[in-house]
Enzyme design. Structure first.
Site, PDB file in Angstrom:
ATOM      1  N   ASP A   1      41.703  44.102  42.381  1.00  0.00           N
ATOM      2  CA  ASP A   1      41.577  45.033  41.257  1.00  0.00           C
ATOM      3  C   ASP A   1      42.009  46.441  41.656  1.00  0.00           C
ATOM      4  OD1 ASP A   1      40.202  42.714  40.538  1.00  0.00           O
ATOM      5  OD2 ASP A   1      38.755  43.807  39.312  1.00  0.00           O
TER       6      ASP A   1
ATOM      7  N   ASP B   1      43.645  43.257  36.529  1.00  0.00           N
ATOM      8  CA  ASP B   1      42.800  44.439  36.320  1.00  0.00           C
ATOM      9  C   ASP B   1      43.507  45.696  36.813  1.00  0.00           C
ATOM     10  OD1 ASP B   1      40.914  42.888  35.128  1.00  0.00           O
ATOM     11  OD2 ASP B   1      39.260  43.464  36.430  1.00  0.00           O
TER      12      ASP B   1
ATOM     13  N   HIS C   1      42.613  35.587  39.045  1.00  0.00           N
ATOM     14  CA  HIS C   1      41.786  36.786  38.951  1.00  0.00           C
ATOM     15  C   HIS C   1      40.307  36.481  39.145  1.00  0.00           C
ATOM     16  CE1 HIS C   1      40.484  40.776  37.875  1.00  0.00           C
ATOM     17  NE2 HIS C   1      39.636  40.248  37.012  1.00  0.00           N
TER      18      HIS C   1
ATOM     19  N   ASN D   1      40.855  40.144  33.530  1.00  0.00           N
ATOM     20  CA  ASN D   1      40.058  40.180  32.301  1.00  0.00           C
ATOM     21  C   ASN D   1      40.187  41.507  31.566  1.00  0.00           C
ATOM     22  OD1 ASN D   1      38.431  41.153  34.629  1.00  0.00           O
ATOM     23  ND2 ASN D   1      36.914  41.612  33.064  1.00  0.00           N
ATOM     24  N   HIS D   2      40.665  42.547  32.217  1.00  0.00           N
ATOM     25  CA  HIS D   2      40.869  43.824  31.531  1.00  0.00           C
ATOM     26  C   HIS D   2      42.246  43.920  30.895  1.00  0.00           C
ATOM     27  CE1 HIS D   2      37.264  46.340  32.476  1.00  0.00           C
ATOM     28  NE2 HIS D   2      37.076  45.330  33.324  1.00  0.00           N
TER      29      HIS D   2
ATOM     30  N   HIS E   1      38.329  40.345  40.889  1.00  0.00           N
ATOM     31  CA  HIS E   1      37.322  40.398  39.821  1.00  0.00           C
ATOM     32  C   HIS E   1      35.996  41.020  40.212  1.00  0.00           C
ATOM     33  CE1 HIS E   1      35.680  39.516  35.961  1.00  0.00           C
ATOM     34  NE2 HIS E   1      34.940  38.485  36.342  1.00  0.00           N
TER      35      HIS E   1
END
Length: 982
Positions: free
Chosen positions: A684, A718, A803, A750-751, A882
């Protein structure tokens, strides 16, 4: 081109006088000296020697080896006939004196380019015989010498290796059995692609040679192999010069052919990933034919100095210097250095500074070119000329270059103070009062790449035990990691489900089931049946026993430690102090060193000089596509610094063009990528662009001046939210993907979802920096692009990267590849949710599926599921991101799963390290870390620097805190000990 001659006779002030006077009293670098020093430690007058830049004690040093130190009168020439005559007694003309072979030497002189000091180094072991016209190269911080000629004739054909990293440096003689380049001189020796020693041309005393020999330093027993590259082959030649660009490309330039004529061509030698070697002729011809010259690369520009030409005459002063820009096309790549030339913007006449000379040596250090010794008019030279490449060549301004000087030299040393005075830069540089910083830009990687012991080029050896403590105080002090950010940790612990709540709300609105969280059977109809149609990605029928582990995590991690606090100035230097350690991974539970960020200016619209410099550069090179504009503006690992102006430099049209080009790349890829090693794996980043630049600066960057030619870059998602520079981060990564589509790989996190990054900072940043209407449009365009991002990558058929994780639903790689893009949470279903959101359980003792602390409906998966996934798909390891982990990386499932997190001090409160994982050719993973900026250094920054980085999203991060770092929920939570790899 700025420069000054450092003559010893006092007519021009310089390094020899200054350093020798200072040398007797300066004891600050005693640890760098192996044996003895003396008042007059400069190499003195010599020719036929070599200058080699290498890393020693985490600093760049320049090593002068060998050469001839005496002349004797004669009417014959001293240049050699190119057909086998001695290079030191016969052949062309440069005066009336011959070089005396009995005056050849094997001594070592070491120059510290930061302080301008010479030192004499005396080493034992198998010392090579006295020689000149030899070849020398750097292999992972070691000096390697081959061939040459001396008092006893041709030197033997063995390699001589000097490892300066040991406490008592000694020479080692490496005898390679079988055929090889053998005895020769006037050849070139280079280290190519960070792996291969290459010998080209020269003479064996009877004929001019044109062969190419290669030795793989990673394979034992060592063996030379005769190389027959494809492409146009250079003609046989002696006294050519070769330099290796930082991306591994070797450039062979000039020389003297078998017919005795000087040459003006250039050839590039590259090794492809499939093992093929290929020659490529550089476009156009050099302005001047020459041999016995010297070359040095500054970024992608090869600078040529001196040499002899037609009839053995020295190249005249007006054409002594020329330059080949290897990033330019056609014959425009060749340029002569002329006074007031519009292309180079010369301030002083570099040709006059260097003057006619041959058999000299040169080497580069940052933007500097050091030229030493040689022959002129029958006399040996002992001067050291230091030239600076014009800042315009690299698209920077004089002000930016001056700030770069502070990271390369000590302007307060007598030697550099004199040089700055002679070049007219003293007022500007000395007036900056920049703290001394031992960082430099020579090395791609600051760690030692190899050592030589027991007859082997090997992996880094274990350093002595080092006791480290937190910069802020003792372990029990409030500033230590155990006592730091207690309030912030409490906030994280009480609000860890905030981020997941947005995802669960999204799930509810999209109306699909996440299934149970406490069993291995996924629920909901959205779970896809694995498809056997995707070859090699683990369909159900492919289940097989995981082979004996070949992929392993190295037991030591490379750590860059912070600059110590200066009690006199009451501050911490902004830059990195380049104190690099290799620590056992078992030591990271309490390890808490800090590191500063390199200081210099970032290119922004508010910096008018930089903007004008880029405009001039763009006018010279012609119109560029937007992704190259982005790379030019942003890819400055050693000099990037947050600007005071928050405006983003691209408009909506340019961003749309960038996204269109990147989307085209992603559409042509599978959902599961196949990646070849070696590779770097990033976790990330979360808009922390400064951390990305620091990782590039410390461990190599994806550019022609970096390591993109021989290593892939894999980013695990991310890229946006939380941090202050999401636009810079995602724009640069997309630009790199477009420029290097087969070497840069971006996965989805996930972002990278509008319902998430609309709440956690990315939309806010777009609107703030681009305006309400434009910012919203740009934000939407980025998110439509995110739906095309791949979801996983398999490296060398052994390592699966994603991720989040495998959750409850993912059992086969083919399931992931069967997900058709563009992907939303609605059509991705539970599998997409697991890939982007799931985590491992708290420790190896908790198996199966468990509820996730992020929120209801999300799961954690145990080590049993990791083992089953690896066995089913025939892989050996999962690497995921993550989760913020305190040491930047963390092992799980007895090493079959690794978590990597690259952003430091996440959200300004976590105080975690950032890391990347570097997969070598031997399938060993090396963790490489950076640490947050120490609090004491943060206090020394200007308010604008602090506000931009830490405070602009403080309300968002306070209202929607991130998930706490693993291992910081409370003392009762089990911790996972880091174990040595299998």
């Amino acid at each position: 081109m700025l420069g000054a001659t450092f003559a010893r006779d006092g007519r021009a002030r310089g390094f020899d006088d200054a350093t020798n006077a200072r040398f007797t009293t300066n004891q600050r670098h005693d640890g760098d000296r192996a044996k003895t020093t003396r008042d007059d430690a400069s190499p003195g007058a010599r020719c036929g020697h070599t200058l080699t830049a290498l890393r020693w004690n985490q600093r760049t040093k320049i090593v002068c080896f060998g050469g001839a130190t005496e002349l004797e009168g004669a009417s014959a020439s001293a240049l050699g006939d190119g057909r086998g005559g001695s290079p030191l007694h016969g052949g062309g003309r440069d005066g009336t004196n011959w070089v005396k072979l009995s005056g050849a030497t094997s001594d070592l002189r070491v120059f510290d380019p930061q302080g301008g000091e010479w030192d004499e180094l005396k080493c034992g072991g198998d010392v090579p015989s006295a020689r000149a016209a030899h070849g020398a190269a750097t292999v992972g911080g070691m000096l390697v010498v081959h061939g040459g000629i001396g008092p006893d004739g041709l030197a033997d054909g063995d390699l001589y290796v000097l490892d300066l990293a040991t406490k008592d440096p000694k020479w080692h003689r490496v005898h390679v059995k079988g055929d090889g380049p053998g005895q020769r001189y006037a050849h070139v020796l280079s280290f190519v692609a960070q792996r291969f020693l290459v010998v080209i041309g020269g003479t064996d005393g009877s004929k001019c040679l044109g062969d190419t020999w290669v030795l793989d330093t990673t394979t034992k027993p060592y063996a030379w192999s005769k190389c027959n590259p494809t492409g146009p082959t250079p003609s046989p030649r002696t006294y050519a010069s070769a330099s290796t660009r930082t991306d591994g490309l070797l450039l062979l330039c000039g020389g003297r052919g078998a017919d005795g004529m000087a040459l003006n061509d250039a050839f590039g030698l590259a090794r492809h990933r499939d093992g093929r070697w290929e020659w490529a002729e550089a476009p156009g011809k050099a302005p001047t034919r020459r041999f016995q010259h010297a070359t040095a690369f500054v970024d992608t520009r090869l600078h040529i100095t001196g040499g002899a030409s037609a009839g053995g005459q020295l190249v005249p002063e007006e054409t002594t210097m020329s330059m080949l820009d290897t990033s330019a096309g056609g014959s425009t790549g060749w340029r002569e250095c002329k006074r007031d030339g519009p292309k180079t913007g010369l301030v002083q006449d570099a040709n006059a500074l260097v003057g006619p000379r041959c058999r000299h040596a040169s080497v580069s250090y940052g933007p500097f070119i050091f030229v030493h010794g040689g022959l002129r008019n029958g006399a040996l030279l002992d001067d050291l000329v230091v030239l600076e490449e014009p800042p315009e060549e690299s698209g920077t301004t004089r002000a930016e270059r001056s700030r770069e000087f502070a990271t390369l030299i000590d302007p307060n040393s007598l030697a550099w103070r004199n040089w700055l005075t002679d070049t007219g830069l003293a007022a500007e540089i000395l007036g900056m009062h920049s703290p001394r910083n031992t960082r430099d830009t020579f090395a791609i990687n600051t760690q030692r790449d190899a050592t030589y012991s027991n007859g082997s080029f090997s992996s880094p050896s274990s350093p002595p035990e080092v006791t480290l403590r937190p910069l802020g105080g003792s372990p029990s002090s409030p500033d230590s990691p155990e006592g730091m950010n207690a309030n912030a940790e409490q906030e994280l612990r009480h609000a860890s489900a905030q981020e997941a709540a947005a995802a669960l709300d999204l799930v509810a609105r999209r109306k699909f089931s996440l299934g149970g969280s406490d069993s291995g059977s996924p629920g909901g109809s959205s779970v896809h049946t694995p498809s056997p149609g995707f070859a090699g990605l683990g369909s159900p029928g492919d289940a097989r026993r995981t082979p004996a582990s070949e992929v392993r995590l190295h037991h030591r991690a490379v750590v860059v430690a912070a600059a110590p606090y200066d009690s006199e100035s009451k501050s911490t230097p902004r830059g990195v102090a380049s104190m690099v350690r290799q620590l056992s991974i078992d030591q990271f539970e309490n390890e808490a060193r800090r590191i500063g960020t390199p200081g210099a200016d970032m290119y922004t619209p508010g910096d008018t000089p930089a903007k004008l410099a880029r405009a001039r550069r763009a006018a010279e090179l012609g119109a560029q596509p937007v992704h190259r504009v982005v790379i030019t503006h942003l890819l400055h690992p050693h000099t990037w610094e947050p600007s005071q102006d928050r405006r983003f430099f691209l408009n909506a049209a340019a961003i749309n063009e960038l996204c269109d080009a990147a989307e085209h790349c992603f559409k042509n890829e599978e959902t599961v990528l196949r990646v070849n090693g070696p590779a770097k794996i990033f976790g990330d980043l979360h808009g922390q662009f400064g951390d990305l630049m620091r990782l590039f600066a410390e461990y190599g960057s994806p550019s022609t001046a970096g390591d993109i030619a021989y290593i892939d870059y894999v980013f695990l998602g991310d890229y946006v939210d939380r941090g202050a520079y999401s636009l810079e981060t995602i724009s640069l990564l997309l630009a790199l993907k477009i420029e290097y589509p087969n070497s840069v790989h971006l996965l989805r996190g996930n972002h990278e979802e509008s319902d998430i990054n609309g709440l956690f900072g990315f939309r806010i940043e777009c609107v703030e920096r681009l305006g309400e209407a434009v910012g919203d449009q740009v934000w939407r365009r980025f998110n439509s692009l995110f739906e095309w991002l791949p979801l996983a990558a398999v490296i060398e058929d052994r390592i699966c990267c994603m991720h989040g994780g495998i959750g409850r639903s993912v059992t086969h790689l083919s399931q992931i590849n069967d997900l058709k893009r563009p992907l939303t949470m609605e059509n991705g279903g539970v599998e997409l949710m697991d890939i982007l959101w799931s985590d491992p359980t708290e420790n190896d003792g908790i198996e199966g599926l468990r509820p996730n602390a992020r929120g209801p409906g999300l799961v954690t998966f145990g080590p049993d599921r990791v083992r089953a996934f690896c066995e089913t798909n025939g892989i050996q390891m999962i690497v995921r991101a993550h989760e913020c982990v305190m040491d930047g990386f963390e092992r799980f499932a007895q090493g079959q799963l690794l978590t990597v997190f690259s952003a430091t001090n996440y959200c300004g409160t976590a105080n975690n390290a950032g890391a990347i994982l570097v997969l070598g050719r031997d399938l060993t993973l090396y963790p490489k870390l950076i640490h947050p900026l120490p609090p004491i250094a943060m206090e020394s920054l200007s308010p604008s620097d602090r506000i931009d980085d830490n405070l602009w999203l403080q309300d968002v991060n306070r209202e929607r805190p991130p998930t706490p770092p693993r291992g910081r929920f409370g003392q009762s939570q089990p911790t996972i000990g880091l174990i040595n790899p299998i």
